[in-house]
Write a protein that holds these residues in place. Sequence first.
Motif, mmCIF file in Angstrom:
data_model
loop_
_atom_site.group_PDB
_atom_site.id
_atom_site.type_symbol
_atom_site.label_atom_id
_atom_site.label_comp_id
_atom_site.label_asym_id
_atom_site.label_seq_id
_atom_site.Cartn_x
_atom_site.Cartn_y
_atom_site.Cartn_z
ATOM 1 N N LYS A 138 1.293 -48.252 -10.930
ATOM 2 C CA LYS A 138 1.153 -47.636 -9.604
ATOM 3 C C LYS A 138 1.952 -46.337 -9.522
ATOM 4 N N ASN A 139 1.234 -45.266 -9.200
ATOM 5 C CA ASN A 139 1.803 -43.918 -9.055
ATOM 6 C C ASN A 139 2.454 -43.379 -10.326
ATOM 7 N N LYS A 140 2.056 -43.898 -11.465
ATOM 8 C CA LYS A 140 2.539 -43.386 -12.754
ATOM 9 C C LYS A 140 1.470 -42.459 -13.336
ATOM 10 N N TRP A 141 1.895 -41.518 -14.129
ATOM 11 C CA TRP A 141 0.953 -40.609 -14.768
ATOM 12 C C TRP A 141 0.301 -41.285 -15.960
ATOM 13 N N LYS A 163 -7.263 -44.813 -12.733
ATOM 14 C CA LYS A 163 -7.022 -44.578 -11.297
ATOM 15 C C LYS A 163 -7.070 -45.888 -10.524
ATOM 16 N N CYS A 167 -2.895 -45.354 -11.578
ATOM 17 C CA CYS A 167 -2.386 -44.147 -12.241
ATOM 18 C C CYS A 167 -2.877 -42.856 -11.594
ATOM 19 N N LYS A 168 -2.065 -41.844 -11.758
ATOM 20 C CA LYS A 168 -2.476 -40.469 -11.482
ATOM 21 C C LYS A 168 -2.857 -39.890 -12.850
#
Length: 172
Positions: A138-141, A163, A167-168
């Motif tokens: 979550k919210n990790k590249w 996504k 992930c971003k």
Amino acid sequence: MNRILIIGCGLIGSSVLRAVYKKKLAKKIFILEKSKNNISKIKRLNLKCNIIKDFKNEIPKMDMIIFSTHLSNYEDALKKINKFLNKKTIITDVGSTKNLILQKIRRKLKKGVFWTSSHPIAGSEVSGPEFGHSNLFKNKWCVLIKEKNSNKKHIKKLNKFWKKIGCKIVMM
């Protein structure tokens, strides 16, 4: 997707498994794990997956295969499944520094089969399936590697996949 295979089910692999299950991204999740200790933990944790045993019949049916094992084990895992791979199957990994090993893999990969590198930048100081969790990404590249001969459909599907588990995405 109907079927996903995760090769290696430690922290990262078990987190992918948990996220895929939680988000209902596959009807069936399979794992290929060489560690008897990790297999025992996976069973004890009651993770929702099937341990793959029949490569000949199962590998050709996979929609996606994610290498989540140590980079040094990529070649051995590929040897086990290579002749059963389907060119429609999306093949990716979660490794970081991989240029040399991927050069070897691409030379040995069955003709017509594509490998698209992924690198979700996630993890922790602990390892093993007991430490995995569905929100690890979550919210990790996640870095997707686009090459000259990349399969555009596979990249598009991987972009959506990463996504959906949080992930971003950045393309390189």
